[in-house]
Design a protein around this motif. Structure first.
Motif, PDB file in Angstrom:
ATOM      1  N   GLU A 176       9.673 -13.283 -24.966  1.00 26.15           N
ATOM      2  CA  GLU A 176       8.794 -13.053 -23.818  1.00 26.15           C
ATOM      3  C   GLU A 176       7.462 -12.472 -24.297  1.00 26.15           C
ATOM      4  N   ARG A 177       6.506 -12.374 -23.340  1.00 30.96           N
ATOM      5  CA  ARG A 177       5.213 -11.811 -23.745  1.00 30.96           C
ATOM      6  C   ARG A 177       5.371 -10.329 -24.104  1.00 30.96           C
ATOM      7  N   CYS A 178       4.570  -9.898 -25.030  1.00 28.48           N
ATOM      8  CA  CYS A 178       4.736  -8.535 -25.550  1.00 28.48           C
ATOM      9  C   CYS A 178       3.380  -7.835 -25.637  1.00 28.48           C
ATOM     10  N   HIS A 179       3.425  -6.522 -25.633  1.00 25.13           N
ATOM     11  CA  HIS A 179       2.249  -5.687 -25.905  1.00 25.13           C
ATOM     12  C   HIS A 179       1.031  -6.083 -25.069  1.00 25.13           C
ATOM     13  N   CYS A 180       1.289  -6.234 -23.748  1.00 21.78           N
ATOM     14  CA  CYS A 180       0.195  -6.663 -22.865  1.00 21.78           C
ATOM     15  C   CYS A 180      -0.436  -5.504 -22.090  1.00 21.78           C
ATOM     16  N   GLY A 181       0.134  -4.321 -22.211  1.00 20.92           N
ATOM     17  CA  GLY A 181      -0.458  -3.176 -21.507  1.00 20.92           C
ATOM     18  C   GLY A 181      -1.813  -2.833 -22.121  1.00 20.92           C
ATOM     19  N   LYS A 182      -2.630  -2.126 -21.326  1.00 20.01           N
ATOM     20  CA  LYS A 182      -3.938  -1.730 -21.874  1.00 20.01           C
ATOM     21  C   LYS A 182      -3.753  -0.656 -22.940  1.00 20.01           C
ATOM     22  N   ALA A 183      -4.639  -0.681 -23.911  1.00 23.79           N
ATOM     23  CA  ALA A 183      -4.575   0.321 -24.980  1.00 23.79           C
ATOM     24  C   ALA A 183      -5.546   1.447 -24.681  1.00 23.79           C
ATOM     25  N   GLN A 184      -5.076   2.685 -24.858  1.00 19.78           N
ATOM     26  CA  GLN A 184      -5.975   3.827 -24.655  1.00 19.78           C
ATOM     27  C   GLN A 184      -6.777   4.084 -25.926  1.00 19.78           C
ATOM     28  N   VAL A 185      -8.035   4.406 -25.732  1.00 19.07           N
ATOM     29  CA  VAL A 185      -8.861   4.767 -26.892  1.00 19.07           C
ATOM     30  C   VAL A 185      -8.435   6.166 -27.341  1.00 19.07           C
ATOM     31  N   TRP A 186      -8.058   6.263 -28.574  1.00 16.11           N
ATOM     32  CA  TRP A 186      -7.469   7.502 -29.082  1.00 16.11           C
ATOM     33  C   TRP A 186      -8.413   8.690 -28.890  1.00 16.11           C
ATOM     34  N   SER A 187      -9.682   8.464 -29.199  1.00 16.91           N
ATOM     35  CA  SER A 187     -10.618   9.587 -29.178  1.00 16.91           C
ATOM     36  C   SER A 187     -11.157   9.891 -27.770  1.00 16.91           C
ATOM     37  N   ASP A 188     -10.842   9.043 -26.807  1.00 17.81           N
ATOM     38  CA  ASP A 188     -11.243   9.308 -25.419  1.00 17.81           C
ATOM     39  C   ASP A 188     -10.255   8.612 -24.490  1.00 17.81           C
ATOM     40  N   ARG A 189      -9.204   9.350 -24.119  1.00 13.32           N
ATOM     41  CA  ARG A 189      -8.095   8.728 -23.375  1.00 13.32           C
ATOM     42  C   ARG A 189      -8.486   8.263 -21.977  1.00 13.32           C
ATOM     43  N   SER A 190      -9.701   8.631 -21.545  1.00 15.76           N
ATOM     44  CA  SER A 190     -10.099   8.152 -20.217  1.00 15.76           C
ATOM     45  C   SER A 190     -10.436   6.658 -20.279  1.00 15.76           C
ATOM     46  N   ILE A 191     -10.606   6.141 -21.490  1.00 19.89           N
ATOM     47  CA  ILE A 191     -10.957   4.719 -21.617  1.00 19.89           C
ATOM     48  C   ILE A 191      -9.729   3.914 -22.039  1.00 19.89           C
ATOM     49  N   SER A 192      -9.485   2.821 -21.309  1.00 14.73           N
ATOM     50  CA  SER A 192      -8.416   1.893 -21.691  1.00 14.73           C
ATOM     51  C   SER A 192      -9.022   0.512 -21.829  1.00 14.73           C
ATOM     52  N   ARG A 193      -8.513  -0.245 -22.760  1.00 13.74           N
ATOM     53  CA  ARG A 193      -9.085  -1.582 -22.971  1.00 13.74           C
ATOM     54  C   ARG A 193      -7.984  -2.620 -23.117  1.00 13.74           C
ATOM     55  N   ASP A 194      -8.367  -3.840 -22.741  1.00 10.90           N
ATOM     56  CA  ASP A 194      -7.453  -4.971 -22.902  1.00 10.90           C
ATOM     57  C   ASP A 194      -7.677  -5.557 -24.297  1.00 10.90           C
ATOM     58  N   VAL A 195      -6.698  -5.397 -25.150  1.00 11.91           N
ATOM     59  CA  VAL A 195      -6.820  -5.986 -26.491  1.00 11.91           C
ATOM     60  C   VAL A 195      -5.605  -6.867 -26.779  1.00 11.91           C
ATOM     61  N   ARG A 196      -5.199  -7.588 -25.738  1.00 13.05           N
ATOM     62  CA  ARG A 196      -4.051  -8.489 -25.922  1.00 13.05           C
ATOM     63  C   ARG A 196      -4.356  -9.554 -26.964  1.00 13.05           C
ATOM     64  N   GLY A 197      -3.318 -10.028 -27.633  1.00 14.99           N
ATOM     65  CA  GLY A 197      -3.487 -11.185 -28.521  1.00 14.99           C
ATOM     66  C   GLY A 197      -3.351 -10.836 -29.988  1.00 14.99           C
ATOM     67  N   GLY A 198      -3.696 -11.795 -30.801  1.00 15.94           N
ATOM     68  CA  GLY A 198      -3.601 -11.620 -32.256  1.00 15.94           C
ATOM     69  C   GLY A 198      -2.175 -11.746 -32.769  1.00 15.94           C
ATOM     70  N   TRP A 199      -2.026 -11.539 -34.046  1.00 16.45           N
ATOM     71  CA  TRP A 199      -0.709 -11.629 -34.686  1.00 16.45           C
ATOM     72  C   TRP A 199      -0.169 -10.233 -34.951  1.00 16.45           C
ATOM     73  N   HIS A 200       1.146 -10.068 -34.783  1.00 20.02           N
ATOM     74  CA  HIS A 200       1.768  -8.853 -35.320  1.00 20.02           C
ATOM     75  C   HIS A 200       1.495  -8.847 -36.811  1.00 20.02           C
ATOM     76  N   ASP A 201       1.220  -7.696 -37.343  1.00 25.31           N
ATOM     77  CA  ASP A 201       0.823  -7.610 -38.752  1.00 25.31           C
ATOM     78  C   ASP A 201       1.920  -8.024 -39.707  1.00 25.31           C
ATOM     79  N   ALA A 202       3.160  -7.662 -39.346  1.00 25.33           N
ATOM     80  CA  ALA A 202       4.167  -7.661 -40.402  1.00 25.33           C
ATOM     81  C   ALA A 202       5.532  -7.496 -39.759  1.00 25.33           C
ATOM     82  N   GLY A 203       6.421  -6.775 -40.449  1.00 21.83           N
ATOM     83  CA  GLY A 203       7.715  -6.446 -39.865  1.00 21.83           C
ATOM     84  C   GLY A 203       7.557  -5.507 -38.697  1.00 21.83           C
ATOM     85  N   ASP A 204       6.426  -4.827 -38.628  1.00 19.81           N
ATOM     86  CA  ASP A 204       6.154  -3.926 -37.486  1.00 19.81           C
ATOM     87  C   ASP A 204       5.288  -4.659 -36.465  1.00 19.81           C
ATOM     88  N   TYR A 205       5.051  -4.005 -35.330  1.00 22.27           N
ATOM     89  CA  TYR A 205       4.298  -4.658 -34.261  1.00 22.27           C
ATOM     90  C   TYR A 205       2.841  -4.206 -34.184  1.00 22.27           C
TER      91      TYR A 205
END
Ligand code: 9MR
Ligand code: ZN
Length: 547
Positions: free
Chosen positions: A135-164
């Motif tokens: 199924e589709r994975c990792h589609c939630g918005k990502a919070q900017v680490w240094s400013d949690r008030s900002i969230s961005r859509d960064v869906r897509g790309g390849w999983h790097d490796a054995g990890d996600y």
């Protein structure tokens, strides 16, 4: 998570049932073929499927091979015509192998399709992924680490490796290897069918575009590139859609920004047939370069509590060199030429890895149609010529034909094995050398001519790795691993609990490997270990066949 897997009895580890080592994908008819025996034998024979002897001869004694600790004997089986065989000697036998013109077609397709199986942010449909659908994975918005008030859509790309995780430098490097492979060997990759959702372009470009679209999302408004998007901790061994922890966009680094500039500029050229996409790529590359103009080195280290990959680098010189080379090649602008010339003295010009990546800048420069500084062009030519000569020399001394030196058996050593092949292939392209035989040898090592007699590509060969450290491959419960994944391979500096347990101190480097999902330092997979294998296989398909 199935705990049992990580509590496996070490004695369950499989070792090869074969005593003689061959390339398990096979050999091209007119090329040299050598079977390796890590034991003394005077004679050998080769049998076909019916058990008839088709070739016999005397072995030659290569002698002691330092990387494996083996006393090596060789059987020259070059004379074999097309067919399916095993080599026999001293009561031992080899895995089955073919001699044919198309022996590498399937492994090229599989290693290239591996990227599709690693797609994030979409469903893998049964019609393309078969039993490996998810199924589709990792589609939630990502919070900017240094400013949690900002969230961005960064869906897509390849999983790097054995990890996600998804990491910009790793992704840019892998995508660039594929784009160069396409650029240099369009005869092969232009028509390679991957059985993935069809777009109006070669499949390899569709697949790479999937990563590029994500890379573009990783760029901030000011042109800088977030270094990575991951959860705080590596997920347990679950399917990707079950990994629903909060995603974070970690800080910008200058090497991620430079790599994004580089791969976007390269892609703007490769995808010039799609003006809208090429324009977005070029704009992104130029904005990243503008960011680099006003920022010096910005490093990256994980914040406390985060254990996903860090991909830190100590400097960004090779990344900037690559970026300016691609931008110069795309635009012909003098400013980029001057900037790359200013950095060239401090760059390893043949390096194709995610950290030291100057080799892609060098390739870009050599292929560029604008004016070149002849001194730099000469330096690049001789760097490739010298490195290729060194690699040929190591390969000749190795009982297995490997161009790896003793220090090369690090985490992900199969990347270096394939990058060595890339360096020799690049020497052919840049200097008109003929390294075909040596490039093929590196492929043979990957596919079974090694001290453990294992094919390091899932799905290829009678005795092959099948249990990589790859979350979906474990969590899907399917015995046969997703095909086309290149395992990290032997690592003389094991770095995980399972590896500590199974690799006895003093084990020769080429034998420091175990095919077990628990071992991330021996048996993970990554996109940038697959991508040099695709490059090498595309070279072989394009340049080494007679037809
Ligand atoms: O490929 C990386 C290898 O060179 C490093 O030695 C190792 C330890 O830092 O990390 C490897 O990269 C991993 C990354 O951090 C996260 N995704 C999986 C990568 C392969 O193991
Ligand atoms: Zn995902």
């Amino acid at each position: 998570m199935n705990r049992k897997y990580f509590e496996r009895d070490v004695s369950q580890l499989r070792t090869t049932p074969f005593g003689i080592y061959v390339d398990q994908a096979g050999y091209l008819p007119h090329c040299r073929k050598t079977a390796v025996m890590p034991f003394a034998a005077d004679t050998f024979d080769v049998t076909d499927e019916a058990g008839s002897t088709v070739l016999s001869g005397s072995t030659s004694h290569h002698g002691f091979d330092e990387a494996s600790g083996d006393d090596v004997y060789l059987a020259d089986i070059s004379a074999l015509p097309c067919g399916r065989y095993r080599v026999n000697a001293g009561g031992k036998t080899s895995a089955v192998f073919d001699v044919a013109e198309d022996v590498y077609a399937d492994v090229l397709r599989d290693t290239a399709k591996a990227f599709y199986y690693l797609r994030c942010g979409c469903r893998l449909e049964e019609r393309y992924a078969g039993v490996y659908r998810h199924e589709r994975c990792h589609c939630g918005k990502a919070q900017v680490w240094s400013d949690r008030s900002i969230s961005r859509d960064v869906r897509g790309g390849w999983h790097d490796a054995g990890d996600y995780g998804r990491y910009v430098t790793a992704g840019a490097c892998a995508a660039a290897h594929l784009l160069y492979a396409y650029r240099l060997f369009p005869d092969v990759l232009g028509k390679l069918s991957l059985d993935i959702p069809r777009e109006d372009m070669p499949d390899i470009l569709s697949e790479t575009r999937y990563e590029l679209e994500w890379l573009l999302k990783m760029q901030r408004e000011d042109g800088g590139a977030y270094h990575k998007v991951t959860t705080m901790k590596h997920a347990p061994f679950v399917m990707p859609e079950e990994d629903t922890e909060q995603l974070y966009l970690f800080d910008v680094s200058s090497f991620a920004t430079a790599d994004l500039a580089a791969v976007a500029a390269l892609a703007a050229d490769v995808y010039s047939f799609d003006t809208e996409f090429a324009h977005r790529l070029r704009t992104a590359a130029e904005r990243a370069a503008a960011w680099l103009d006003v920022h010096g080195f910005v490093g990256f280290a994980n914040p406390d509590g985060c254990n996903t990959g860090s991909y830190g680098e100590r400097d960004d010189i090779s990344n900037r060199f690559w970026a300016y080379a691609e931008l110069y090649s795309l635009t012909g602008e003098k400013q980029y030429h001057e900037k790359l010339l200013g950095l060239a003295d401090d760059v390893m010009l043949t390096a194709f890895g995610y950290g030291e990546i100057g080799g892609l800048g060098a390739l870009s420069y050599m292929l560029c149609s604008y004016d070149k500084n002849e001194a730099l062009a000469d330096k690049i030519r001789s760097a490739f010529a010298q490195d290729a000569a060194k690699l040929r020399d190591i390969s000749d001394k190795s009982g297995y034909g490997s161009a790896m030196d003793m220090g090369d058996y690090h985490w992900g050593s199969n990347m270096t094995l394939m990058k060595n092949a890339m360096v020799m292939a690049a020497d052919d392209i840049i200097n008109g050398s003929d390294n075909k035989e040596y490039v093929l040898r590196q492929l043979h090592v990957l596919l079974g001519v090694n001290a453990l007699g294992i094919s390091y590509v899932t799905g290829t060969g009678e005795f092959r790795c099948n249990y990589p450290h790859l979350r979906p491959a474990f969590a899907d419960g399917i015995e046969e691993c997703i095909p086309g994944m290149v395992a990290g391979g032997p690592n003389a500096r094991p770095a995980d609990p399972f590896a500590y347990e199974v690799i006895a101190p003093g084990t020769p480097p080429m034998k420091c490997y175990a095919d077990d999902a628990a071992s991330y330092s021996l048996n993970e997979i990554t996109i940038y270990w697959n991508s040099p294998a695709v490059f090498t296989l595309a070279y072989v398909q394009s340049r080494c066949r007679t037809i």
